[in-house]
Write an enzyme that holds these catalytic residues in place. Structure first.
Site, PDB file in Angstrom:
ATOM      1  N   ARG A  87     -33.446  11.323   1.673  1.00  0.00           N
ATOM      2  CA  ARG A  87     -33.489   9.868   1.846  1.00  0.00           C
ATOM      3  C   ARG A  87     -33.088   9.539   3.282  1.00  0.00           C
ATOM      4  NH1 ARG A  87     -36.191   9.700  -2.000  1.00  0.00           N
ATOM      5  NH2 ARG A  87     -35.950   8.512  -3.923  1.00  0.00           N
ATOM      6  N   GLU A 105     -38.122   1.936   4.444  1.00  0.00           N
ATOM      7  CA  GLU A 105     -39.566   2.192   4.294  1.00  0.00           C
ATOM      8  C   GLU A 105     -40.279   0.916   3.841  1.00  0.00           C
ATOM      9  OE1 GLU A 105     -39.960   5.591   1.706  1.00  0.00           O
ATOM     10  OE2 GLU A 105     -38.693   6.809   2.994  1.00  0.00           O
ATOM     11  N   HIS A 109     -43.356   9.638   3.543  1.00  0.00           N
ATOM     12  CA  HIS A 109     -42.752   9.916   2.219  1.00  0.00           C
ATOM     13  C   HIS A 109     -43.764  10.573   1.265  1.00  0.00           C
ATOM     14  CE1 HIS A 109     -39.237   8.533  -0.559  1.00  0.00           C
ATOM     15  NE2 HIS A 109     -39.750   9.694  -0.962  1.00  0.00           N
TER      16      HIS A 109
HETATM   17  C1  DGY Z   1     -38.197  11.102  -5.471  1.00  0.00           C
HETATM   18  O1  DGY Z   1     -38.641  11.583  -6.524  1.00  0.00           O
HETATM   19  O2  DGY Z   1     -37.098  10.553  -5.389  1.00  0.00           O
HETATM   20  C2  DGY Z   1     -39.069  11.190  -4.290  1.00  0.00           C
HETATM   21  O3  DGY Z   1     -38.503  10.669  -3.159  1.00  0.00           O
HETATM   22  C3  DGY Z   1     -40.417  10.544  -4.557  1.00  0.00           C
HETATM   23  O4  DGY Z   1     -41.303  11.273  -3.770  1.00  0.00           O
END
Ligand code: DGY
Length: 328
Positions: A244, A273, A291
């Site tokens: 993240r 984002e 992402h």
């Molecule tokens: C998640 O599953 O948290 C991912 O970031 C989505 O791609």
């Protein structure tokens, strides 16, 4: 299908892969793609959740405490189509008696693959290579063109040696890298591959020629990678982040790229984002993806199945496989 003739009501925020959409339309009284509908009306998608039993959302759909307080009491489950659930105020959901579920496990390999793509893309100057190849300005092979960094025999530091961290480690070892990881636990993890544990940060950062981050976004992890930690890494090291954006202090990382502490970064995630910090966009040694960690056909299907299985379990009165909270 529900046992009663009445179908449960569901609000689905985003367009889903086709088999998932079909299952939703078969099993539920569904309001689909409510996030896009809300955007067109310049309103909040929460208004489309009135009277629903379940919400299927994604990391792109923030649910604040105020959003959750505005939900009708019919809502029993918020199922996120993701492993991460930092976009949902879980504490507020718990207080309102709403179960929150996620989709762990099924994104591991796809995300680890993207981490390796970022590692290679950053190390081998893929942004500059792509630009040159497409520019029409390439004058042919030469011995000093776009020289990058080897992965072989280099140290990859991993922070967060969970499922995805381990899958990245295995892949990196097959590229000839040496894996080190940070874990304060005095009981070393039993890992199915060679890896050196650093129990404290004292020795860890200076070993990290490459660094891959696999931490959840929590208040404690906010800006985990900051200027002070970056300053202990070797000059010319390479950072990859697939977890993240919030866990990285972007200003510090951009300064480290300018100053040479970091030779390159490979990033798939950003704190706000879809906005990507302008400082990265201006840098040729930032290899950037939007992402894409879990973005394969198979993985997105598996995520949808898991997210719907969790909803079905809650609505039947069973404990879902992937519950992240325990409402009273
Ligand atoms: C998640 O599953 O948290 C991912 O970031 C989505 O791609």
């Amino acid at each position: 299908m529900n046992a009663s003739s009445q179908k449960y009501k569901i609000a689905v925020t985003q367009r889903m892969p086709e088999p998932i959409r079909e299952r939703i339309l078969r099993d539920f009284d569904a309001r689909l793609d409510v996030s896009s509908a809300a955007q067109e009306q310049m309103g909040s998608w929460i208004q489309y959740c009135d009277g629903v039993d379940a919400i299927l959302c994604t990391p792109a759909d923030r649910m604040s405490a105020a959003d959750i307080a505005a939900l009708s009491s019919s809502v029993r489950v918020i199922s996120t189509f993701s492993v991460g659930y930092d976009h949902i105020d879980v504490r507020a959901a718990t207080a309102h008696g709403i179960l929150v579920t996620n989709t762990p496990g099924v994104v591991t390999d796809a995300t680890a693959d993207i981490a390796l793509l970022l590692l290679l893309g950053a190390a081998r100057r893929a942004t500059e290579g792509q630009a040159l190849a497409r520019s029409g300005a390439w004058r042919g092979w030469n011995p000093t063109q776009l020289l990058g960094n080897d992965l072989t025999e280099r140290v990859l530091g991993i922070v967060g040696m969970g499922r995805i961290g381990q899958a990245v480690a295995k892949r990196a070892i097959s590229f000839g890298m040496h894996v080190h990881y940070l874990s304060g636990s005095d009981r070393p993890k039993s890992l199915p591959f060679p890896a050196r544990q650093h129990c404290t940060e004292n020795t860890f950062w200076s070993a990290c020629e490459f660094l891959s981050l696999h931490l959840p976004s929590t208040p404690e992890n906010y800006h985990f990678l900051n200027a002070q930690r970056l300053s202990q890494m070797p000059c010319g090291s390479i950072l990859v982040n697939t977890s993240r954006g919030e866990i990285v202090d972007d200003d510090a990382v951009i300064a480290a790229l300018h100053g040479g502490r970091l030779a390159a970064v490979g990033l798939d995630v950003y704190p706000d984002e879809p906005r990507i910090p302008a400082g990265y966009l201006a840098l040729p040694n930032a290899f950037l993806l939007p992402h894409l960690g879990s973005a394969t056909h198979g993985t997105r299907l598996a995520m949808g199945v898991r997210a719907l299985d969790n909803i079905d379990a809650v609505l039947r009165g069973d404990v879902p496989q992937d519950c992240v909270n325990e409402p009273a």
